[in-house]
Enzyme design. Structure first.
Site, PDB file in Angstrom:
ATOM      1  N   CYS A  72       0.906  -1.395   0.046  1.00 56.11           N
ATOM      2  CA  CYS A  72      -0.059   0.093  -0.065  1.00 56.11           C
ATOM      3  C   CYS A  72       0.953   1.242  -0.223  1.00 56.11           C
ATOM      4  O   CYS A  72       1.705   1.321   0.937  1.00 56.11           O
ATOM      5  CB  CYS A  72      -0.971   0.071   1.248  1.00 56.11           C
ATOM      6  SG  CYS A  72      -1.884   1.425   1.599  1.00 56.11           S
ATOM      7  N   CYS A 182      -0.710   3.405  -6.590  1.00 58.92           N
ATOM      8  CA  CYS A 182      -1.600   3.170  -5.443  1.00 58.92           C
ATOM      9  C   CYS A 182      -2.175   1.583  -5.963  1.00 58.92           C
ATOM     10  O   CYS A 182      -2.779   1.545  -7.392  1.00 58.92           O
ATOM     11  CB  CYS A 182      -3.180   4.178  -5.622  1.00 58.92           C
ATOM     12  SG  CYS A 182      -4.500   2.998  -4.602  1.00 58.92           S
TER      13      CYS A 182
HETATM   14  N1  DGL Z   1      -4.223   0.595  -2.112  1.00 58.59           N
HETATM   15  C1  DGL Z   1      -3.657   1.682  -1.225  1.00 58.59           C
HETATM   16  C2  DGL Z   1      -2.331   2.301  -2.035  1.00 58.59           C
HETATM   17  O1  DGL Z   1      -1.378   1.668  -2.452  1.00 58.59           O
HETATM   18  C3  DGL Z   1      -4.592   2.641  -0.979  1.00 58.59           C
HETATM   19  C4  DGL Z   1      -5.975   2.774  -0.954  1.00 58.59           C
HETATM   20  C5  DGL Z   1      -6.707   3.409   0.050  1.00 58.59           C
HETATM   21  O2  DGL Z   1      -6.924   4.573  -0.264  1.00 58.59           O
HETATM   22  O3  DGL Z   1      -7.160   2.706   0.956  1.00 58.59           O
HETATM   23  O4  DGL Z   1      -2.214   3.547  -1.826  1.00 58.59           O
END
Ligand code: DGL
Length: 222
Positions: A72, A182
């Site tokens: 993430c 993301c």
């Molecule tokens: N999947 C996450 C990232 O790579 C963020 C998604 C969210 O906003 O929870 O930044």
């Protein structure tokens, strides 16, 4: 005996990292933590994200993870320093693949897409100033893609309209790449591909993250 590796994301996005890890490190065991109670992180406060990240990583370690991948970009941006300072297993973070995009083409512009927290974070600013001396990088937050992904709406007219609108201000003839900063954005590659000219590549950080995992743990990739 394989290694037990934890992978953590706010939700479904990190599954694309898990997928890459399974294909490169298939003899190892993976525990996946999706914080579905608190997703989306990209619009939460930094203090909340810090707490959620500690809870998730501690849970993975308690359940046997010998290394943890923060799949993430948002949680990495906020919490990686504190996690590494306070926990004893190797912790591998994830940053938008800006360097990869600029290594491939250092003349055209690059559009980095991410959550608002990542886009406004100091960590991304530092990364860009370290590898973009010519000011080729632009930033775009796409928070609604996280919501679409969490309700598993990967292809729809609403997704297409949202992206069409978000991309409208850019003259893509000047760009070599869009960086998917993301992990949730991986689900929208098909729609992005349809909306973008061929000269624009879609660059994600999955491969680089799994390579970094292998490097930090001394594991051999297939
Ligand atoms: N999947 C996450 C990232 O790579 C963020 C998604 C969210 O906003 O929870 O930044």
């Amino acid at each position: 005996m394989g290694m037990k590796i934890g992978i953590f994301d706010s939700g479904l996005g990190g599954l694309s990292v898990l997928n890459e890890a399974l294909s490169k490190l298939s003899e190892h065991e993976f525990l996946y933590y999706a914080d579905v109670k608190n997703v989306p992180y990209g619009q939460k406060s930094r203090d909340e994200i810090l707490k959620f990240s500690f809870d998730a990583v501690k849970f993975l370690i308690k359940n046997g993870a010998e290394a943890v991948v923060i799949a993430c970009n948002t949680a990495t941006s906020v919490a990686i320093k504190e996690l590494r300072a306070n926990l004893s297993v190797p912790i591998i973070g994830m940053e938008p693949a800006v360097k990869k995009a600029l290594t491939h083409d250092a003349e055209h512009r690059v559009l980095v897409t991410a959550t608002p927290i990542t886009v406004h974070g100091e960590k991304l600013k530092r990364l860009i100033s370290s590898c973009d001396p010519n000011g080729l990088v632009d930033l775009l937050a796409l928070p609604r893609l996280v919501e679409f992904a969490e309700r598993q709406e990967f292809v729809s007219s609403a997704v297409e309209a949202y992206l069409r609108d978000a991309f409208a201000p850019y003259r893509f003839a000047d760009y070599s790449a869009i960086v998917l900063g993301c992990t949730h954005f991986n689900y929208f590659k098909d729609t992005m591909r349809q909306l973008l000219p061929q000269n624009v590549r879609l660059v994600d950080g999955n491969e680089g993250t799994v390579e970094e995992l292998a490097r930090r743990t001394g594991l051999r990739t297939q």
